[in-house]
Design a protein around this motif. Structure first.
Motif, PDB file in Angstrom:
ATOM      1  N   LEU A 169       0.842  -1.205   0.000  1.00 21.62           N
ATOM      2  CA  LEU A 169       0.000   0.000   0.000  1.00 21.62           C
ATOM      3  C   LEU A 169       0.874   1.251   0.000  1.00 21.62           C
ATOM      4  O   LEU A 169       0.640   2.193  -0.753  1.00 21.62           O
ATOM      5  N   ASP A 170       1.923   1.229   0.851  1.00 22.24           N
ATOM      6  CA  ASP A 170       2.777   2.410   0.982  1.00 22.24           C
ATOM      7  C   ASP A 170       3.479   2.770  -0.324  1.00 22.24           C
ATOM      8  O   ASP A 170       3.728   3.937  -0.608  1.00 22.24           O
ATOM      9  N   CYS A 171       3.804   1.756  -1.118  1.00 21.17           N
ATOM     10  CA  CYS A 171       4.522   2.085  -2.347  1.00 21.17           C
ATOM     11  C   CYS A 171       3.561   2.257  -3.527  1.00 21.17           C
ATOM     12  O   CYS A 171       3.989   2.375  -4.669  1.00 21.17           O
ATOM     13  N   GLY A 172       2.264   2.289  -3.239  1.00 22.78           N
ATOM     14  CA  GLY A 172       1.313   2.649  -4.294  1.00 22.78           C
ATOM     15  C   GLY A 172       0.855   1.502  -5.162  1.00 22.78           C
ATOM     16  O   GLY A 172       0.285   1.723  -6.236  1.00 22.78           O
ATOM     17  N   ALA A 173       1.079   0.267  -4.716  1.00 28.03           N
ATOM     18  CA  ALA A 173       0.587  -0.873  -5.498  1.00 28.03           C
ATOM     19  C   ALA A 173      -0.941  -0.824  -5.549  1.00 28.03           C
ATOM     20  O   ALA A 173      -1.580  -0.368  -4.604  1.00 28.03           O
ATOM     21  N   ASP A 174      -1.504  -1.265  -6.676  1.00 26.13           N
ATOM     22  CA  ASP A 174      -2.965  -1.247  -6.753  1.00 26.13           C
ATOM     23  C   ASP A 174      -3.534  -2.543  -6.198  1.00 26.13           C
ATOM     24  O   ASP A 174      -2.820  -3.491  -5.909  1.00 26.13           O
ATOM     25  N   ILE A 175      -4.864  -2.563  -6.055  1.00 25.82           N
ATOM     26  CA  ILE A 175      -5.510  -3.682  -5.355  1.00 25.82           C
ATOM     27  C   ILE A 175      -5.296  -4.995  -6.106  1.00 25.82           C
ATOM     28  O   ILE A 175      -5.155  -6.058  -5.499  1.00 25.82           O
ATOM     29  N   LYS A 176      -5.187  -4.909  -7.428  1.00 22.75           N
ATOM     30  CA  LYS A 176      -4.980  -6.118  -8.206  1.00 22.75           C
ATOM     31  C   LYS A 176      -3.587  -6.706  -7.911  1.00 22.75           C
ATOM     32  O   LYS A 176      -3.431  -7.916  -7.748  1.00 22.75           O
TER      33      LYS A 176
END
Lengths: 450, 450
Positions: A169-176
């Motif tokens: 989440l912190d590094c901006g990964a998306d939910i997929k």
């Protein structure tokens, strides 16, 4: 002018909201669509027979499940199957258990998974591993099912898994991307549960709280084929430079998977899914359709816009306002009296320190949009009865809301800027209060123009 | 599967966009709805007679106008009235003049007003002041008419007026507040032009480039009653603490107005408007209706969503995407092949340094929304043929856009983040290029799903 008074329209909106919620009550839905007749399990909807299972084909029936609504769903299945149930086990959120006769309930942590959930997941896995080709497994899924049935692969702790999610989440990964990784360190998600139940027959009843009802996303798709691979996982870790940041246990597992030393998540076409039947029994569009039917009967020209409205709440209100004003001025796309319905779940970018929720904020932003129309009502509510950290499900606004607010000394502009919709509507007595509804198919919005 | 190929759908979208634009060509519109028959001016639409003026009632006919499309509108009126026109004078943007026989053209500054515009406004005011009860004034309004017909009250300079507008913008005043003040320091806006033309008969033909077609906003409503007062102006100045910030000449004028020493803007019900007829001849909804007709004939289930879509472009793309996906998955609100139309004008919050416009950005954001659908096309275009600082009117995207982009090494995520839609679509050969269209009713968007 027009057919209805504003009071009638407001009353109708509230009443029909409750009917829409009832239409997706998972207990009611299961009782409606599933029945046993002459030892056959018949699952049908609208008179169209969908599936028939001859119960004499089965030696044992297992009832398992997870999610915030799993106990009321289990009640329905117990009433339908009675003592045909050999053994049952479900997990649900603390305080969400209901009396069950054949089924053990384990209450567990949500939204943060805990050891009780882990215990439930382990027990369900062990139960399913014992099933054979002549067994029937009824699996019940509802919102929260992912957190309430946690089982990382051996050697990885819940904490390590949670740290990983936070890192992503912190590094901006998306939910997929996050789900791709989670499915590859889980013994439940991404089709694994179907793997343990193989070679029994599995019927999964799903109450969808995800936009678009993607089966592999709802509760992370425990009985649904996964489309991602260990190689994909590795690419994601590389993309965000996380390979040396994650727990050693996780890295070792994923590395081994990448080298073909760990079993892949079950894939479409594999034997595992041959006797698996996934069925969505409740979803946003079902709630919207119920509301559409009611408004049509009441004499409104009614249209469902979409069950998949996402995005920033204030912008969504603008969009609905644009349609309402077009209806009012040109009768496009519907003549008055008109009803526009939409569903899905919007987000609120918090800028203030007020109290509210996405539905109440939608109603407040929408009040500006319908202000000045001759006669208009707007309602937005969470089908679970809870909107943000409030005791309201949402709120109702009409073309007089801003005027009434100013008469009471309220400042709607400031309330909106401060994300402070709850006190605003409370003062106007325009909160929508339902209490907990035992279901959740996201939000229902209505715009009425007469 | 489906009725149409993707190539057919793309071609149809482009062709019908051009037809929608033609449907709001003000020259064509005027020639269609207005004619002279046995010395009567007949203004009718769709066979329904709307208004008839007996030309023998009039001694003289004056043709005045302003806006970017005023010369082609004047051409139509000249062709209809011929030598019945006593005198004509219009202002338009530099380079936008067309040959006229009876009408003087003054080209002037836009979007920043200049002395040429001032000269034109003064001449038009003087011309109208000379008209009598047996005169007919045809007044033509199109986008840009506010800047192209500037005439501050005596004693206030153009620069002072522009400074005021900037001050108001800087302190966050909304467009309604800005217009309230501008109308009270103008000799044209807010109904003043009708005041000078009184007691003649005035027919104002309006090409609307404003969402919702509010007559008092288009070109600041020179022949439309004003609803605001000097007192309102004063409240706005107080609200933003601007009383001591504005030019002395402006403050003195507004102060005098507040004390009843200056004439108020003309109000509804006053004699001034008794013989004034304001008519919208072109607007976004007319363009959308033309497109709707074409798509319906072609076999698409077609719906106009709204002609008033505003707000952030990316969010608007999400809504259109939500509807497209609902159509694709459930046939709600339309069965395939389906066409969803919308109009209005969105905004782009610039975060990058790229090149593009709101329509191209809509198409780019929309490409993500329809990616993965079986067959879908999305087009967004500015009806004036210009989108942002580019030579394109907009762009076209389909369900293969992202794949084709990645094959060409383009990065759609980065292009969107950088507001860099123009090079993206140029590379894909998916720009919508029309050249200047001589009309402007904001944007037209189409989503096709088959």
């Amino acid at each position: 002018m027009g057919r209805f008074t504003i009071e009638e329209m407001r009353e109708m909106a509230k009443t029909i909201f409750l009917k829409a919620v009832s239409a997706v009550d998972p207990y009611q839905r299961l009782k409606t669509i599933a029945r046993i007749d002459r030892n056959r399990l018949i699952i049908e909807e609208n008179g169209t027979s969908q599936k028939v299972f001859n119960l004499s084909d089965f030696e044992r029936v297992y009832l398992v499940g997870t999610g915030k609504a799993s106990s009321s769903m289990a009640q329905a299945i117990e009433e339908i199957f009675g003592n045909r149930i050999t053994k049952g086990l479900i997990t649900t959120k603390y305080g969400h258990g209901l009396p069950l006769k054949y089924t053990e309930i384990i209450e567990a942590g949500h939204p943060l998974p805990d050891l009780k959930g882990l215990e439930g997941a382990r027990k369900i896995k062990d139960l399913l591993k014992m099933t054979g080709p002549r067994d029937l497994v009824i699996f019940l899924i509802s919102g929260g099912g992912s957190a309430l049935l946690p089982l990382p692969v051996d050697g990885i702790t819940l904490e390590e898994k949670q740290e990983l999610t936070q890192l992503l989440l912190d590094c901006g990964a998306d939910i997929k991307e996050i789900n791709t990784i989670r499915k590859h360190i889980s013994q439940i998600k991404g089709g694994w549960l179907a793997r343990w139940a193989f070679p029994s027959t599995v019927i999964t009843f799903i109450l969808s709280d995800v936009v678009g009802d993607p089966l592999d996303v709802i509760a992370s798709g425990p009985t649904v084929p996964d489309t991602s691979t260990f190689q994909d996982v590795w690419e994601i870790l590389k993309k965000y430079s996380l390979i040396n940041e994650i727990a050693i246990s996780i890295r070792d597992h994923l590395q081994a998977g990448r080298e073909g030393k760990k079993e892949e998540t079950p894939k479409a076409g594999e034997d595992v899914f041959e006797k698996v039947h996934n069925m969505v029994i409740g979803s946003n569009i079902i709630a919207l359709r119920a509301a559409e039917k009611e408004f049509s009967s009441a004499g409104f020209n009614t249209m469902i816009l979409s069950s998949s409205i996402i995005g920033e709440t204030k912008e969504a209100a603008r969009f609905h306002g644009a349609i309402a004003r077009e209806v009012a001025s040109t009768g496009i796309p519907l003549n008055r009296p008109a009803c526009i319905l939409s569903g899905g779940e919007t987000t609120v970018t918090i800028r203030g320190s007020g109290k509210g929720g996405r539905n109440q904020e939608f109603a407040l932003a929408g009040a500006f949009e319908i202000n000045g129309l001759e006669k208009a009502v707007l309602l937005s509510g969470g089908t679970d009865g809870t909107d943000g950290p409030t005791d309201a499900a949402g709120a109702i606004a009409d073309h007089t809301t801003l005027i009434r607010a100013s008469q009471k000394g309220l400042n709607p502009v400031k309330s909106l800027e401060n994300n402070d919709s709850y006190p605003f509507f409370k003062r106007l007595d325009d909160l929508l209060i339902t209490g907990p509804t035992r279901t959740n198919v996201m939000d229902v919005r209505m715009v009425l123009i007469d």
